[in-house]
Design an enzyme around this catalytic site. Structure first.
Site, mmCIF file in Angstrom:
data_model
loop_
_atom_site.group_PDB
_atom_site.id
_atom_site.type_symbol
_atom_site.label_atom_id
_atom_site.label_comp_id
_atom_site.label_asym_id
_atom_site.label_seq_id
_atom_site.Cartn_x
_atom_site.Cartn_y
_atom_site.Cartn_z
ATOM 1 N N LYS A 120 0.842 -1.206 0.000
ATOM 2 C CA LYS A 120 0.000 0.000 0.000
ATOM 3 C C LYS A 120 0.879 1.260 0.000
ATOM 4 C CE LYS A 120 -3.764 -2.336 2.415
ATOM 5 N NZ LYS A 120 -4.519 -2.540 3.676
ATOM 6 N N GLN B 134 -4.390 -1.517 9.820
ATOM 7 C CA GLN B 134 -4.354 -2.845 9.205
ATOM 8 C C GLN B 134 -4.935 -3.883 10.164
ATOM 9 O OE1 GLN B 134 -3.552 -3.321 6.056
ATOM 10 N NE2 GLN B 134 -3.768 -5.542 6.075
ATOM 11 N N ASP C 165 -10.720 2.863 4.066
ATOM 12 C CA ASP C 165 -11.007 1.422 4.011
ATOM 13 C C ASP C 165 -12.512 1.171 3.869
ATOM 14 O OD1 ASP C 165 -8.920 -0.401 4.031
ATOM 15 O OD2 ASP C 165 -8.543 -0.186 6.179
HETATM 16 N N1 GUN Z 1 -6.750 -6.809 6.395
HETATM 17 C C1 GUN Z 1 -7.091 -7.520 5.303
HETATM 18 N N2 GUN Z 1 -7.588 -6.719 4.348
HETATM 19 C C2 GUN Z 1 -7.562 -5.472 4.841
HETATM 20 C C3 GUN Z 1 -7.944 -4.201 4.312
HETATM 21 O O1 GUN Z 1 -8.433 -4.055 3.181
HETATM 22 N N3 GUN Z 1 -7.747 -3.140 5.130
HETATM 23 C C4 GUN Z 1 -7.239 -3.264 6.371
HETATM 24 N N4 GUN Z 1 -7.104 -2.160 7.116
HETATM 25 N N5 GUN Z 1 -6.876 -4.425 6.892
HETATM 26 C C5 GUN Z 1 -7.038 -5.517 6.126
#
Ligand code: GUN
Length: 293
Positions: A52, A96, A119
């Site tokens: 990311k 996350q 998100d």
């Molecule tokens: N863990 C797995 N997928 C995601 C996501 O899209 N965002 C976040 N913050 N954590 C995750």
């Protein structure tokens, strides 16, 4: 079979985002800014967050990674979120998941300012999504809608079967496909761990979206001829064939299912890359204050 090529589409959309980021940076006097909070050292989470951050830099965003050890308290984490909520130079904020078991992910999710929730996990964004109002849509479902759009896949009136009801993928995906939107207007079946005889549903799917987290869960006999198959699986297994030391497998038995499907996403090179695009597009919208002022 034709490939829904996440590599091609994500590169194309990232180039568009990069152009828009330059224009926006000139207007704002600073780059769009995404902050990610990572707690602990889970291998998958480390990889996803690093990707990311790297992709933010690629499209000309600023990115900041804030790390905490597994021992961080919920109060400390909530404090950090509060500070970032108030920081005018932060456009998007993600924590996350998963978090250590002593931290309540619901409290953390709701602590994030919904206007920075790129998100799309905050109940305000999820509620607005259900109502077809402007909102941040969770990155993976958003990315899937973008790839369906790019290839002009017709969804209206089709039977879409979603396998997996996670808050992050399956559940929001089922809402998006049922909504009066494009893509959307499907008749949706949502299958999950308690569903009896999953194959009896998947065999009737015109569009099959699989997010169950089990390698090769969907076999050829479970798929209708000419179905569109979207594989959200990210099953990591250690391997000495790759530089990273692990190999990714989808939830779909690709080789066998590809010969039956009309369209299919590969793993890797499919939905994972589109998820990043969803996050980048949400961050751009946040920086533009396009959805919330
Ligand atoms: N863990 C797995 N997928 C995601 C996501 O899209 N965002 C976040 N913050 N954590 C995750």
């Amino acid at each position: 079979m034709q490939l829904l090529d996440g590599k091609y589409v994500s590169n194309k959309l990232k180039q568009e985002i990069a152009v828009e980021a330059v224009e926006l940076a000139q207007k704002l006097g600073r780059k769009p800014h995404l902050v990610a909070i990572l707690v602990g050292h889970d291998g998958g989470s480390e990889t996803y967050v690093a990707s990311k951050m790297k992709n933010c830099e690629t499209v000309g965003f600023r990115s900041t990674l804030i790390r905490f050890e597994n021992t961080v308290t919920e109060t400390e984490l909530l404090h950090q979120i509060e500070k970032l909520n108030l920081d005018h130079e932060v456009d998007g904020l993600i924590v996350q998941l998963p978090l250590p078991s002593h931290i309540d992910p619901e409290r953390v999710t709701e602590a994030i300012d919904y206007r920075k929730d790129v998100d799309g996990f905050h109940p305000i964004n999820l509620g607005r999504m259900q109502r077809n109002l402007p909102c941040f849509i969770p990155a993976t479902p958003y990315g899937i809608t973008l790839i369906l759009k790019e290839y002009g896949i017709e969804t209206a009136g089709k039977h879409c079967v979603v396998v997996g009801r996670s808050q992050i993928v399956g559940l929001p995906m089922s809402i998006l496909m049922a909504r009066n939107s494009q893509p959307g207007n499907c008749t949706v079946t949502l299958c999950h761990s308690k569903t009896e005889n999953i194959a009896s549903y998947t065999q009737n799917a015109d569009i099959l979206i699989v997010a169950i987290g089990k390698k090769n869960f969907i076999t050829a006999d479970m798929v209708k001829k000419d179905a569109v198959v979207i594989d959200v699986g990210m099953n990591r297994e250690s391997s000495n064939e790759t530089k990273s030391g692990f190999k990714l497998y989808g939830d779909v038995d690709f080789e066998a299912v590809a010969s039956k499907a009309s369209w299919i996403t590969p793993v890797p090179g499919g939905v994972g890359l589109m998820t990043i695009v969803g996050l980048l597009k949400n961050t751009l919208s946040a920086a533009r204050k396009e959805i919330y002022v």
